[in-house]
Design a protein around this motif. Structure first.
Motif, short mmCIF file in Angstrom:
data_model
loop_
_atom_site.label_atom_id
_atom_site.label_comp_id
_atom_site.label_asym_id
_atom_site.label_seq_id
_atom_site.Cartn_x
_atom_site.Cartn_y
_atom_site.Cartn_z
N GLN A 20 11.49 -1.40 -3.02
CA GLN A 20 11.21 -1.30 -1.58
C GLN A 20 12.25 -2.00 -0.72
OE1 GLN A 20 6.91 -2.52 -2.45
NE2 GLN A 20 6.69 -1.35 -0.58
N HIS A 122 6.94 -2.66 -10.65
CA HIS A 122 6.33 -2.43 -9.34
C HIS A 122 6.43 -0.93 -9.02
CE1 HIS A 122 5.12 -4.67 -5.48
NE2 HIS A 122 4.94 -3.39 -5.22
N PHE A 123 5.66 -0.15 -9.72
CA PHE A 123 5.49 1.30 -9.49
C PHE A 123 6.74 2.12 -9.81
CE2 PHE A 123 2.79 0.10 -5.41
CZ PHE A 123 1.92 -0.62 -6.19
N ASN A 166 2.75 -5.38 -10.98
CA ASN A 166 2.12 -5.49 -9.67
C ASN A 166 1.12 -4.36 -9.54
OD1 ASN A 166 2.13 -6.37 -6.64
ND2 ASN A 166 2.37 -4.15 -6.58
N GLU A 167 -0.13 -4.69 -9.29
CA GLU A 167 -1.18 -3.71 -9.01
C GLU A 167 -1.16 -2.53 -9.98
OE1 GLU A 167 -0.91 -2.48 -4.92
OE2 GLU A 167 -1.42 -4.47 -4.17
N ASN A 297 -3.58 -9.88 -4.87
CA ASN A 297 -3.22 -9.18 -3.64
C ASN A 297 -4.52 -8.80 -2.94
OD1 ASN A 297 -0.65 -9.28 -4.66
ND2 ASN A 297 -0.38 -7.06 -4.83
N TYR A 299 -5.93 -7.03 0.64
CA TYR A 299 -5.75 -6.41 1.96
C TYR A 299 -7.08 -6.04 2.60
CZ TYR A 299 -0.79 -5.99 0.94
OH TYR A 299 0.52 -6.28 0.67
N ARG A 338 -2.82 1.19 9.48
CA ARG A 338 -2.90 1.44 8.05
C ARG A 338 -4.26 2.04 7.68
NH1 ARG A 338 -2.65 3.09 3.95
NH2 ARG A 338 -1.40 2.58 2.11
N TRP A 340 -7.02 0.32 7.34
CA TRP A 340 -7.69 -0.58 6.42
C TRP A 340 -8.56 -1.55 7.21
CZ3 TRP A 340 -2.92 -2.19 2.89
CH2 TRP A 340 -2.66 -1.13 1.99
N GLU A 367 -0.22 -11.35 -2.34
CA GLU A 367 0.03 -10.47 -1.19
C GLU A 367 -1.18 -10.52 -0.29
OE1 GLU A 367 1.15 -6.31 -1.77
OE2 GLU A 367 2.42 -6.83 -3.47
N TRP A 417 2.71 -10.50 2.41
CA TRP A 417 3.48 -9.26 2.29
C TRP A 417 3.95 -8.91 3.68
CZ3 TRP A 417 5.39 -6.60 -1.78
CH2 TRP A 417 6.03 -5.39 -1.47
N SER A 424 7.78 1.37 2.53
CA SER A 424 6.43 1.40 1.96
C SER A 424 6.12 2.74 1.32
CB SER A 424 5.40 1.09 3.04
OG SER A 424 5.08 -0.26 3.08
N TRP A 425 6.86 3.08 0.26
CA TRP A 425 6.52 4.29 -0.50
C TRP A 425 6.47 5.51 0.42
CZ3 TRP A 425 7.71 1.97 -4.72
CH2 TRP A 425 7.35 0.64 -4.90
N ASN A 427 4.85 6.03 2.98
CA ASN A 427 4.81 5.64 4.40
C ASN A 427 6.16 5.16 4.90
OD1 ASN A 427 2.25 6.27 5.30
ND2 ASN A 427 1.36 4.35 4.54
N TYR A 433 5.59 -4.82 7.97
CA TYR A 433 4.79 -5.91 7.43
C TYR A 433 5.48 -7.28 7.51
CZ TYR A 433 1.41 -2.84 4.98
OH TYR A 433 0.41 -1.94 4.64
C1 BGP Z 1 0.65 -3.23 -1.91
C2 BGP Z 1 1.90 -3.05 -2.70
C3 BGP Z 1 3.15 -3.20 -1.94
C4 BGP Z 1 3.09 -2.84 -0.47
C5 BGP Z 1 1.76 -3.15 0.20
C6 BGP Z 1 1.53 -2.50 1.54
O1 BGP Z 1 -0.35 -2.43 -2.45
O2 BGP Z 1 1.98 -3.98 -3.76
O3 BGP Z 1 4.15 -2.55 -2.64
O4 BGP Z 1 3.62 -1.62 -0.21
O5 BGP Z 1 0.67 -2.82 -0.61
O6 BGP Z 1 0.89 -1.28 1.45
P1 BGP Z 1 1.50 0.08 1.91
O7 BGP Z 1 2.92 0.09 1.52
O8 BGP Z 1 0.73 1.13 1.18
O9 BGP Z 1 1.28 0.13 3.38
#
Ligand code: BGP
Length: 466
Positions: A20, A122-123, A166-167, A297, A299, A338, A340, A367, A417, A424-425, A427, A433
């Protein structure tokens, strides 16, 4: 006014990942991973069609970035090694430029008094391995263990905090259930096998690390989303929330800490005829090689109720949410960008759960953070983003971390984070962040946000008043 003072040597910092942040430059020797490939195939899946090629240019800007980390009070920082940078084909030849890069990065962090926390996965599956099935293929477990050993041998003299994943539930959800990671399948059978191989790979890497006697600790980073039933007095709601917890939290938490799979998860998968293929001796390896340290982590919570809507249930293609429905709590606080829910007490509930049900294993918040779209709206005359909402988000979560510690939780630190805004992948750069903004239209120009300056004071005082 209350004083929130944290324990001595508390880790204050932030987290990021290789894929990332680093970006690629011509001739850097990095191999392709699933994100490079997916973007080439389907750029329209990525917000504003921004791909993983450039990201925040940390590959070239890391020295500058470490100075900024110091300026915002970091004593620790997590990132990940990119498997496809270090071993471009996933197995075999090592990219010497990557070795040099990670050596310089790690050394510069240490010289600046910032403890490096290094994660291995990490993915970011190397494409060559994904072509052979990725985590679905048992051989990937062996490839990963070789990669892990290579990292320990190269950097383990200086890195004392390692993480296997990670996750790990996210590649399962994204890649094999809900289609937000490559290969974007919907296949519970594959999902279960992938999850199992990730857990096995983690245990084997832990075994290898401990055998190498490098004097550090190794753990895993899990996104724990506490499952709350709609109505605690309704047994059906409670049952639904427990099963959601089994699928999404205990599926990795239990093998990582207890070395065992939760019974309710195993029973449910057995009833679906979805148990993974396990080889003899595997479960003993998982049992014997549990983590030293847990990264958490957090959120958002997961609110569920007993299943009401069966319209999407297809017995031929089972899904975890065949067993519960999501529940939208009235008056919940939301991060609208987001999508969330913000529920600060969730962080306390997780820490108390780890204290009471997981032997109070040493842990830290690895995170926690808030992604916001269009932060340039909040730029002041000095060019700084005034992200008061982020300060409030962190402060309110920290109050609950503090309370959990007061009540005996073994929490050693807090990483937000993220440090620099990053990719962000799918996104991409939609939601930001960071403590530090990155202007992707101005060659990645960095500017510390108000939250970064605030965090420095918190770290220096080892706490805050409110
Ligand atoms: C977590 C991941 C991170 C990061 C973060 C924010 O799940 O470990 O890689 O990206 O979330 O979420 P997002 O990128 O989906 O907004």
């Amino acid at each position: 006014m209350q004083v929130y003072q944290f324990p001595e040597k508390f880790f204050w910092g932030s987290a990021a990942s290789g894929p990332q942040t680093e970006g690629r430059i011509d001739g850097d020797g990095k191999g392709e991973n699933i994100w490079d490939y997916w973007y080439q195939q389907n750029p329209e899946k990525f917000f504003n069609q921004v791909g993983p090629g450039k990201t925040s240019q940390v590959y070239t800007k890391f020295l500058e970035d470490i100075q900024l980390m110091k300026q915002i009070g970091h004593n620790s920082f997590r990132t990940s090694i990119q498997w496809s940078r270090l071993i471009p084909e996933g197995t075999g030849a090592i990219n010497e430029q990557a070795v040099q890069f990670y050596n310089e990065y790690i050394d510069a962090l240490i010289e600046s008094g910032i403890e490096p926390f290094i994660n291995l996965y990490h993915f970011d599956m190397p494409l060559k391995l994904q072509e052979q099935g990725g985590w679905l293929n048992r051989q990937t477990v062996d490839a990963y263990v070789e990669y892990a050993k290579t990292c320990f041998a190269l950097f383990g003299d200086r890195v004392k905090y390692w993480f296997t994943h990670n996750e790990p539930i996210v590649p399962v959800e994204g890649g094999y259930l809900y289609q937000f990671h490559y290969p974007a399948e919907v296949n519970m059978h594959h999902a279960v096998q992938v999850a199992y191989h990730e857990a096995l790979a983690s245990a084997k890497a832990i075994e290898a690390y401990h055998q190498m006697n490098l004097g550090g600790q190794i753990g895993i980073i899990l996104n724990l989303t506490p499952s709350y039933p709609r109505d605690v007095d309704n047994p059906e709601d409670v049952k639904a929330s427990q099963l959601a917890d089994a699928f999404f939290n205990r599926s990795f938490l239990d093998p990582a800490i207890k070395g065992e799979y939760p019974e309710d998860l195993v029973d449910t998968l057995r009833s679906l005829d979805m148990l993974p293929t396990i080889q003899e001796g595997d479960l003993a390896i998982i049992k014997a090689n549990t983590i030293d340290l847990l990264g958490i982590n957090y959120y958002q919570p997961r609110r569920v109720k007993a299943k009401e809507d069966f319209s999407k249930v297809d017995p031929k293609s089972p899904m975890p949410d065949d067993f519960f429905d999501y529940y939208e709590m009235p008056n919940r606080k939301m991060n609208p960008y987001r999508g969330w829910e913000i529920y600060e007490k969730g962080i306390y509930d997780i820490l108390i759960n780890v204290r009471d049900n997981y032997g109070n294993i040493p842990c830290f918040i690895s995170e926690n953070g808030m992604g916001v779209e269009g932060e340039e709206r909040f730029i002041n005359q000095n060019g700084q983003i005034e992200d008061d909402y982020r300060i409030e988000f962190i402060r309110e979560h920290l109050k609950y971390v503090h309370q959990a510690i007061q009540e005996g939780a073994n929490c050693l630190g807090y990483h937000m984070w993220t440090c620099m805004d990053n990719w962000s992948w799918t996104n991409a750069y939609k939601n930001r962040y960071g403590f530090i903004s990155v202007d992707i239209n101005q060659d990645g120009k960095r500017t510390i946000k108000k939250s970064g300056h605030w965090f420095k004071q918190v770290a220096e005082k080892n706490g805050f008043e409110d």
